[in-house]
Motif scaffolding. Structure first.
Motif, PDB file in Angstrom:
ATOM      1  N   ARG A 158       0.835  -1.203   0.000  1.00 40.25           N
ATOM      2  CA  ARG A 158       0.000   0.000   0.000  1.00 40.25           C
ATOM      3  C   ARG A 158       0.873   1.258   0.000  1.00 40.25           C
ATOM      4  O   ARG A 158       0.558   2.242  -0.680  1.00 40.25           O
ATOM      5  CB  ARG A 158      -0.921   0.005   1.223  1.00 40.25           C
ATOM      6  CG  ARG A 158      -1.939  -1.112   1.228  1.00 40.25           C
ATOM      7  CD  ARG A 158      -2.791  -1.079   2.476  1.00 40.25           C
ATOM      8  NE  ARG A 158      -3.625  -2.271   2.591  1.00 40.25           N
ATOM      9  CZ  ARG A 158      -4.481  -2.486   3.560  1.00 40.25           C
ATOM     10  NH1 ARG A 158      -4.644  -1.583   4.512  1.00 40.25           N
ATOM     11  NH2 ARG A 158      -5.197  -3.598   3.599  1.00 40.25           N
ATOM     12  N   GLU A 159       1.954   1.197   0.746  1.00 44.93           N
ATOM     13  CA  GLU A 159       2.872   2.332   0.819  1.00 44.93           C
ATOM     14  C   GLU A 159       3.489   2.608  -0.549  1.00 44.93           C
ATOM     15  O   GLU A 159       3.553   3.760  -1.005  1.00 44.93           O
ATOM     16  CB  GLU A 159       3.964   2.015   1.851  1.00 44.93           C
ATOM     17  CG  GLU A 159       4.855   3.177   2.214  1.00 44.93           C
ATOM     18  CD  GLU A 159       5.804   2.820   3.343  1.00 44.93           C
ATOM     19  OE1 GLU A 159       6.338   3.746   3.984  1.00 44.93           O
ATOM     20  OE2 GLU A 159       6.027   1.613   3.600  1.00 44.93           O
ATOM     21  N   ILE A 160       3.924   1.549  -1.217  1.00 46.76           N
ATOM     22  CA  ILE A 160       4.545   1.691  -2.532  1.00 46.76           C
ATOM     23  C   ILE A 160       3.516   2.101  -3.581  1.00 46.76           C
ATOM     24  O   ILE A 160       3.814   2.904  -4.474  1.00 46.76           O
ATOM     25  CB  ILE A 160       5.261   0.385  -2.919  1.00 46.76           C
ATOM     26  CG1 ILE A 160       6.524   0.221  -2.049  1.00 46.76           C
ATOM     27  CG2 ILE A 160       5.623   0.358  -4.408  1.00 46.76           C
ATOM     28  CD1 ILE A 160       7.297  -1.052  -2.267  1.00 46.76           C
ATOM     29  N   LEU A 161       2.300   1.597  -3.468  1.00 43.75           N
ATOM     30  CA  LEU A 161       1.219   2.014  -4.372  1.00 43.75           C
ATOM     31  C   LEU A 161       1.034   3.523  -4.314  1.00 43.75           C
ATOM     32  O   LEU A 161       0.959   4.197  -5.348  1.00 43.75           O
ATOM     33  CB  LEU A 161      -0.082   1.307  -3.977  1.00 43.75           C
ATOM     34  CG  LEU A 161      -1.385   1.868  -4.575  1.00 43.75           C
ATOM     35  CD1 LEU A 161      -1.368   1.778  -6.094  1.00 43.75           C
ATOM     36  CD2 LEU A 161      -2.586   1.134  -4.003  1.00 43.75           C
ATOM     37  N   ALA A 162       0.976   4.077  -3.107  1.00 46.93           N
ATOM     38  CA  ALA A 162       0.775   5.515  -2.944  1.00 46.93           C
ATOM     39  C   ALA A 162       1.931   6.309  -3.531  1.00 46.93           C
ATOM     40  O   ALA A 162       1.731   7.324  -4.206  1.00 46.93           O
ATOM     41  CB  ALA A 162       0.595   5.849  -1.463  1.00 46.93           C
ATOM     42  N   LEU A 163       3.162   5.852  -3.315  1.00 43.98           N
ATOM     43  CA  LEU A 163       4.339   6.574  -3.805  1.00 43.98           C
ATOM     44  C   LEU A 163       4.425   6.528  -5.334  1.00 43.98           C
ATOM     45  O   LEU A 163       4.767   7.526  -5.977  1.00 43.98           O
ATOM     46  CB  LEU A 163       5.606   5.992  -3.178  1.00 43.98           C
ATOM     47  CG  LEU A 163       5.773   6.247  -1.674  1.00 43.98           C
ATOM     48  CD1 LEU A 163       6.960   5.467  -1.128  1.00 43.98           C
ATOM     49  CD2 LEU A 163       5.940   7.734  -1.393  1.00 43.98           C
ATOM     50  N   ILE A 164       4.125   5.385  -5.912  1.00 40.09           N
ATOM     51  CA  ILE A 164       4.129   5.276  -7.380  1.00 40.09           C
ATOM     52  C   ILE A 164       3.090   6.219  -7.971  1.00 40.09           C
ATOM     53  O   ILE A 164       3.342   6.936  -8.944  1.00 40.09           O
ATOM     54  CB  ILE A 164       3.852   3.825  -7.824  1.00 40.09           C
ATOM     55  CG1 ILE A 164       5.005   2.903  -7.429  1.00 40.09           C
ATOM     56  CG2 ILE A 164       3.636   3.762  -9.339  1.00 40.09           C
ATOM     57  CD1 ILE A 164       4.739   1.436  -7.687  1.00 40.09           C
ATOM     58  N   ALA A 165       1.905   6.219  -7.369  1.00 41.54           N
ATOM     59  CA  ALA A 165       0.821   7.055  -7.869  1.00 41.54           C
ATOM     60  C   ALA A 165       1.155   8.544  -7.761  1.00 41.54           C
ATOM     61  O   ALA A 165       0.682   9.358  -8.556  1.00 41.54           O
ATOM     62  CB  ALA A 165      -0.456   6.755  -7.091  1.00 41.54           C
ATOM     63  N   LYS A 166       1.993   8.896  -6.797  1.00 42.11           N
ATOM     64  CA  LYS A 166       2.377  10.297  -6.624  1.00 42.11           C
ATOM     65  C   LYS A 166       3.503  10.713  -7.569  1.00 42.11           C
ATOM     66  O   LYS A 166       3.930  11.860  -7.568  1.00 42.11           O
ATOM     67  CB  LYS A 166       2.804  10.545  -5.172  1.00 42.11           C
ATOM     68  CG  LYS A 166       1.643  10.495  -4.181  1.00 42.11           C
ATOM     69  CD  LYS A 166       2.122  10.645  -2.735  1.00 42.11           C
ATOM     70  CE  LYS A 166       0.951  10.573  -1.764  1.00 42.11           C
ATOM     71  NZ  LYS A 166       1.394  10.672  -0.356  1.00 42.11           N
ATOM     72  N   GLY A 167       3.988   9.752  -8.363  1.00 38.63           N
ATOM     73  CA  GLY A 167       4.971  10.088  -9.384  1.00 38.63           C
ATOM     74  C   GLY A 167       6.408   9.772  -9.054  1.00 38.63           C
ATOM     75  O   GLY A 167       7.310  10.078  -9.844  1.00 38.63           O
ATOM     76  N   PHE A 168       6.661   9.131  -7.928  1.00 33.79           N
ATOM     77  CA  PHE A 168       8.038   8.796  -7.578  1.00 33.79           C
ATOM     78  C   PHE A 168       8.531   7.632  -8.439  1.00 33.79           C
ATOM     79  O   PHE A 168       7.783   6.701  -8.734  1.00 33.79           O
ATOM     80  CB  PHE A 168       8.147   8.407  -6.100  1.00 33.79           C
ATOM     81  CG  PHE A 168       7.937   9.544  -5.145  1.00 33.79           C
ATOM     82  CD1 PHE A 168       8.970  10.402  -4.827  1.00 33.79           C
ATOM     83  CD2 PHE A 168       6.701   9.762  -4.568  1.00 33.79           C
ATOM     84  CE1 PHE A 168       8.782  11.457  -3.948  1.00 33.79           C
ATOM     85  CE2 PHE A 168       6.492  10.811  -3.688  1.00 33.79           C
ATOM     86  CZ  PHE A 168       7.535  11.662  -3.377  1.00 33.79           C
ATOM     87  N   SER A 169       9.795   7.685  -8.827  1.00 28.73           N
ATOM     88  CA  SER A 169      10.390   6.602  -9.609  1.00 28.73           C
ATOM     89  C   SER A 169      10.735   5.440  -8.677  1.00 28.73           C
ATOM     90  O   SER A 169      10.771   5.592  -7.453  1.00 28.73           O
ATOM     91  CB  SER A 169      11.660   7.082 -10.312  1.00 28.73           C
ATOM     92  OG  SER A 169      12.674   7.366  -9.357  1.00 28.73           O
ATOM     93  N   ASN A 170      11.020   4.276  -9.272  1.00 26.15           N
ATOM     94  CA  ASN A 170      11.407   3.118  -8.470  1.00 26.15           C
ATOM     95  C   ASN A 170      12.652   3.418  -7.637  1.00 26.15           C
ATOM     96  O   ASN A 170      12.752   3.018  -6.479  1.00 26.15           O
ATOM     97  CB  ASN A 170      11.654   1.912  -9.368  1.00 26.15           C
ATOM     98  CG  ASN A 170      10.384   1.372  -9.985  1.00 26.15           C
ATOM     99  OD1 ASN A 170       9.281   1.766  -9.609  1.00 26.15           O
ATOM    100  ND2 ASN A 170      10.519   0.469 -10.945  1.00 26.15           N
ATOM    101  N   LYS A 171      13.612   4.134  -8.232  1.00 24.98           N
ATOM    102  CA  LYS A 171      14.839   4.467  -7.526  1.00 24.98           C
ATOM    103  C   LYS A 171      14.559   5.393  -6.351  1.00 24.98           C
ATOM    104  O   LYS A 171      15.103   5.218  -5.258  1.00 24.98           O
ATOM    105  CB  LYS A 171      15.839   5.120  -8.488  1.00 24.98           C
ATOM    106  CG  LYS A 171      17.179   5.462  -7.844  1.00 24.98           C
ATOM    107  CD  LYS A 171      18.129   6.072  -8.865  1.00 24.98           C
ATOM    108  CE  LYS A 171      19.470   6.395  -8.208  1.00 24.98           C
ATOM    109  NZ  LYS A 171      20.407   7.028  -9.167  1.00 24.98           N
ATOM    110  N   GLU A 172      13.694   6.383  -6.560  1.00 21.54           N
ATOM    111  CA  GLU A 172      13.355   7.327  -5.493  1.00 21.54           C
ATOM    112  C   GLU A 172      12.621   6.623  -4.351  1.00 21.54           C
ATOM    113  O   GLU A 172      12.861   6.912  -3.175  1.00 21.54           O
ATOM    114  CB  GLU A 172      12.499   8.462  -6.057  1.00 21.54           C
ATOM    115  CG  GLU A 172      13.265   9.406  -6.971  1.00 21.54           C
ATOM    116  CD  GLU A 172      12.350  10.379  -7.698  1.00 21.54           C
ATOM    117  OE1 GLU A 172      12.808  11.476  -8.034  1.00 21.54           O
ATOM    118  OE2 GLU A 172      11.159  10.046  -7.932  1.00 21.54           O
ATOM    119  N   ILE A 173      11.742   5.687  -4.710  1.00 18.32           N
ATOM    120  CA  ILE A 173      11.017   4.932  -3.686  1.00 18.32           C
ATOM    121  C   ILE A 173      11.989   4.062  -2.887  1.00 18.32           C
ATOM    122  O   ILE A 173      11.896   3.975  -1.661  1.00 18.32           O
ATOM    123  CB  ILE A 173       9.930   4.052  -4.335  1.00 18.32           C
ATOM    124  CG1 ILE A 173       8.862   4.940  -4.992  1.00 18.32           C
ATOM    125  CG2 ILE A 173       9.283   3.141  -3.295  1.00 18.32           C
ATOM    126  CD1 ILE A 173       7.842   4.172  -5.800  1.00 18.32           C
TER     127      ILE A 173
END
Length: 216
Positions: A158-173
């Motif tokens: 869920r945490e990663i879902l939110a970050l991806i949706a906000k536009g963060f790249s895999n590296k940034e996450i």
């Protein structure tokens, strides 16, 4: 494939290791007599598959150990091996992210098939368990019930879902959560599969409906 056996009964551990010994594609790299010991052994030995018993008193039980290992080692395959032919245990095992669930009374060939299946990244349930899950699903559909797939996601997913949706790249996450890019990609793949999504726009739309795009 490297296998770790976790069971509080020494006789069971010995029997499993004897069964697996000599199989050309399997190697037992360690054993543990409890949940906490199993977690530590898995982190140290880096197995491909953990055979995990459910009931291991006293201390951490198999389901709790499986859930912690899923958080610590997302790519690890965890096969629950138990004598409990019980819906409650089965559904709880699925909920914590176990890769498979098989009974100790299963034939040896079935156990070997289950191990190879989860090691290959597939899920495995013994035949009658699969039938019960299908029956429950059909009953819910018949009664007009719909399961929210969001509930199937782990806290990390869920945490990663939110970050991806906000536009963060895999590296940034990965940098933000202090995990590897590979782990992020694995979680992302699991999220897309569980939610039945194929593209980032679909993911963003889903996240928006769930109210996950509140930027802080």
């Amino acid at each position: 494939m490297k296998i770790l056996v976790v069971d509080d009964h020494a006789v069971v551990r010995s029997g499993l290791m004897m069964l697996l010994h000599g199989k050309h594609d399997m190697e037992v790299v360690g054993e543990a007599a409890g949940g906490e010991e199993g977690i530590q052994a898995a982190q140290l030995l880096k197995p491909d598959v953990v055979l995990m018993d459910l009931s291991m008193p006293p201390g951490i039980d198999g389901l709790t150990a499986a859930e912690r290992l899923r958080q610590l080692m997302p790519d690890l395959a965890i096969l629950i091996l138990t004598m409990h032919d019980d819906d409650e245990y089965l559904f709880r095992a699925i909920h914590v992210g176990a890769s498979g669930y098989i009974l100790k009374s299963a034939p040896h060939d079935e156990l070997l098939t289950a191990i190879r299946s989860v090691a290959a990244g597939n899920a495995y349930l013994y035949p009658t368990a699969t039938k019960r899950l299908m029956n429950e699903y059909m009953e819910r559909m018949k009664n007009g019930e719909h399961t929210d797939t969001y509930e199937a996601l782990s806290e990390r997913e869920r945490e990663i879902l939110a970050l991806i949706a906000k536009g963060f790249s895999n590296k940034e996450i990965a940098e933000q959560l202090i995990i590897s890019v590979k782990t992020v990609e694995s979680h992302k793949s699991n999220v897309m599969e569980k939610l039945g999504l194929r593209t980032r726009p679909e993911l963003v739309k889903y996240a928006a409906k769930k109210g996950l795009l509140n930027f802080e």
